[in-house]
Motif scaffolding. Structure first.
Motif, PDB file in Angstrom:
ATOM      1  N   ARG A 155       0.833  -1.210   0.000  1.00 57.71           N
ATOM      2  CA  ARG A 155       0.000   0.000   0.000  1.00 57.71           C
ATOM      3  C   ARG A 155       0.867   1.259   0.000  1.00 57.71           C
ATOM      4  O   ARG A 155       0.567   2.236  -0.679  1.00 57.71           O
ATOM      5  N   VAL A 156       1.938   1.226   0.789  1.00 54.35           N
ATOM      6  CA  VAL A 156       2.831   2.390   0.831  1.00 54.35           C
ATOM      7  C   VAL A 156       3.470   2.610  -0.531  1.00 54.35           C
ATOM      8  O   VAL A 156       3.543   3.743  -1.035  1.00 54.35           O
ATOM      9  N   LYS A 157       3.882   1.520  -1.136  1.00 54.59           N
ATOM     10  CA  LYS A 157       4.517   1.636  -2.455  1.00 54.59           C
ATOM     11  C   LYS A 157       3.544   2.228  -3.474  1.00 54.59           C
ATOM     12  O   LYS A 157       3.888   3.130  -4.231  1.00 54.59           O
ATOM     13  N   ARG A 158       2.318   1.729  -3.464  1.00 50.46           N
ATOM     14  CA  ARG A 158       1.302   2.231  -4.394  1.00 50.46           C
ATOM     15  C   ARG A 158       1.030   3.717  -4.131  1.00 50.46           C
ATOM     16  O   ARG A 158       0.890   4.505  -5.051  1.00 50.46           O
ATOM     17  N   ALA A 159       0.952   4.070  -2.858  1.00 44.38           N
ATOM     18  CA  ALA A 159       0.682   5.469  -2.507  1.00 44.38           C
ATOM     19  C   ALA A 159       1.788   6.374  -3.028  1.00 44.38           C
ATOM     20  O   ALA A 159       1.530   7.453  -3.578  1.00 44.38           O
ATOM     21  N   ARG A 160       3.024   5.931  -2.872  1.00 47.47           N
ATOM     22  CA  ARG A 160       4.159   6.738  -3.331  1.00 47.47           C
ATOM     23  C   ARG A 160       4.095   6.951  -4.845  1.00 47.47           C
ATOM     24  O   ARG A 160       4.287   8.064  -5.338  1.00 47.47           O
ATOM     25  N   GLU A 161       3.778   5.871  -5.546  1.00 46.11           N
ATOM     26  CA  GLU A 161       3.700   5.989  -7.010  1.00 46.11           C
ATOM     27  C   GLU A 161       2.548   6.899  -7.432  1.00 46.11           C
ATOM     28  O   GLU A 161       2.682   7.716  -8.340  1.00 46.11           O
ATOM     29  N   GLN A 162       1.419   6.736  -6.764  1.00 54.62           N
ATOM     30  CA  GLN A 162       0.259   7.551  -7.130  1.00 54.62           C
ATOM     31  C   GLN A 162       0.506   9.028  -6.828  1.00 54.62           C
ATOM     32  O   GLN A 162       0.130   9.897  -7.603  1.00 54.62           O
ATOM     33  N   LEU A 163       1.135   9.283  -5.694  1.00 52.00           N
ATOM     34  CA  LEU A 163       1.434  10.681  -5.352  1.00 52.00           C
ATOM     35  C   LEU A 163       2.375  11.300  -6.378  1.00 52.00           C
ATOM     36  O   LEU A 163       2.192  12.446  -6.807  1.00 52.00           O
ATOM     37  N   GLN A 164       3.369  10.522  -6.766  1.00 56.05           N
ATOM     38  CA  GLN A 164       4.311  11.008  -7.768  1.00 56.05           C
ATOM     39  C   GLN A 164       3.588  11.325  -9.074  1.00 56.05           C
ATOM     40  O   GLN A 164       3.804  12.368  -9.684  1.00 56.05           O
ATOM     41  N   ALA A 165       2.680  10.422  -9.482  1.00 56.75           N
ATOM     42  CA  ALA A 165       1.943  10.636 -10.731  1.00 56.75           C
ATOM     43  C   ALA A 165       1.054  11.867 -10.628  1.00 56.75           C
ATOM     44  O   ALA A 165       0.945  12.665 -11.563  1.00 56.75           O
ATOM     45  N   MET A 166       0.434  12.040  -9.469  1.00 56.66           N
ATOM     46  CA  MET A 166      -0.463  13.187  -9.293  1.00 56.66           C
ATOM     47  C   MET A 166       0.311  14.504  -9.269  1.00 56.66           C
ATOM     48  O   MET A 166      -0.153  15.521  -9.768  1.00 56.66           O
ATOM     49  N   LEU A 167       1.495  14.466  -8.689  1.00 53.09           N
ATOM     50  CA  LEU A 167       2.317  15.678  -8.695  1.00 53.09           C
ATOM     51  C   LEU A 167       2.683  16.078 -10.115  1.00 53.09           C
ATOM     52  O   LEU A 167       2.653  17.251 -10.480  1.00 53.09           O
TER      53      LEU A 167
END
Lengths: 183, 185
Positions: free
Chosen positions: B167-179
């Motif tokens: 979940r943490v890994k997915r969150a990091r990737e999603q945040l990066q994409a959203m940024l």
């Protein structure tokens, strides 16, 4: 090495770690609400026993008492070992495991799992042959591992040749690999 | 950093409350108000909801104080109650199909936009955080903001360590994409 994902995430985390001030009037609201409640009372006997068991304790033994305690402990351990199931297989050396995925249209594939903290940068898979086999070799010590393939930076795939982990645990498809301790 | 490492005074306060000194609970509330409030605010994205959930968590903890088996770890125990209340509140908000709204109070107290675009960055972070699935947001906040170990997170959330890492890994990737998305706008 500079990693743009880590850098962006760290910026966000730093921002969110700033202290937040909550209205101190909340204290009064809580206290007013609990003033109408009965006092919580002390922990139950079971809770006290459990807490006592978890606390470190210091005992003083005479030499004779020590011998008796050691003998009792030895007998206890022997009885337990006789009554229990066979011991777990010995921890073995790490062994190399090859992970293979057929993905003809993929441009890049990473192997992610418990063994690399689900870090997509640590185990990129190599494309080999015309059949577009993607492979990676990972040394694993005996244990149980969850893993998945991360395709083109956006798609998660479970290993079609391995047991699938329960979906509700992960939210994404993943597989399970159990590495035994034998040779 | 782990959780619950708050010294013996927590335990002393808990025992005083258990012995009938209700006033001692005010010290515990004041001690944990802001730290737990930060988690609730980031998790729910709204100050009003965060304060409501925080108040509820403190009251529930008081009611259950007799079941706090280890007063030394009162902080961790209280944290677990708050995480659960945030989940319930988040599910309720989802059922109401409520959208993420800016928190006027937070905006008023946020730093003015400086040359480095601090206010815009604040908006962007909260916008991105609100778009994460709640499980990912929870895992990201516990790991990267509250800086808990995965084992502590597992105890708090009831999820396995592997699931939390994912979940943490997915969150990091999603945040990066959203940024990246936000930077393009």
């Amino acid at each position: 090495m500079f990693n743009p994902v880590d850098d962006a995430v760290e910026r966000i985390a730093r921002h969110l770690r700033r202290p937040v001030q909550i209205d101190p009037a909340l204290d009064g609201r809580v206290m007013r609400e609990i003033s109408a409640l009965p006092a919580p009372g002390r922990a139950t006997l079971g809770g006290e026993v459990w807490r006592w068991l978890r606390r470190p304790h210091q005992f003083t033994l005479t030499p004779l008492g020590g011998l008796v305690a050691a003998a009792a402990l030895t007998v206890g351990v022997l009885l337990y070992r006789m009554a229990s199931t066979p011991p777990a297989p010995p921890q073995g050396e790490s062994r190399a495991f090859q992970f293979v995925l057929v993905a003809p249209r993929a441009t890049h594939v990473e192997l992610v799992g418990d063994f690399n903290d689900w870090d997509a940068t640590r185990t990129p898979m190599r494309r080999t042959g015309r059949e577009a086999l993607w492979t990676a070799v990972v040394p694993l010590v005996p244990g149980r591992y969850h893993y998945a393939f991360f395709v083109d930076g956006s798609r998660w795939l479970a290993d079609p040749s391995a047991p699938v982990a329960r979906d509700e645990d992960y939210g994404q498809p993943s597989s399970v690999l159990t590495v035994g301790g034998g040779s | 950093m782990g959780i619950g490492n708050v010294g013996t005074s927590d335990a002393a306060l808990v025992r005083r409350v258990q012995a009938g000194d209700t006033g001692a609970y005010a010290d515990l509330v004041a001690r944990y108000r802001d730290r737990l409030g930060r988690y609730a605010l980031h998790m729910l994205g709204n100050r009003e909801d965060a304060e409501e959930v925080l108040q509820d968590a403190f009251v529930r903890a008081y009611r259950s104080l007799a079941r706090c088996d280890d007063p030394e770890r009162f902080g961790a125990w209280l944290y677990g109650i708050l995480v659960n209340r945030c989940r319930t509140a988040g599910a309720r908000a989802t059922r109401r199909a409520r959208r993420f709204v800016h928190d006027p109070a937070a905006l008023e107290t946020a730093p003015l936009a400086g040359p480095d675009g601090q206010a815009e960055w604040d908006d962007t972070v909260r916008w991105a955080l609100a778009r994460l699935p709640s499980e990912s947001r929870e895992a990201f906040l516990l790991k990267h903001v509250e800086e808990l170990e995965y084992e502590d997170m597992a105890r708090l959330t009831g999820a396995g360590v592997s699931a939390l890492k994912m979940r943490v890994k997915r969150a990091r990737e999603q945040l990066q994409a959203m940024l990246k998305e936000a930077e393009r706008v």
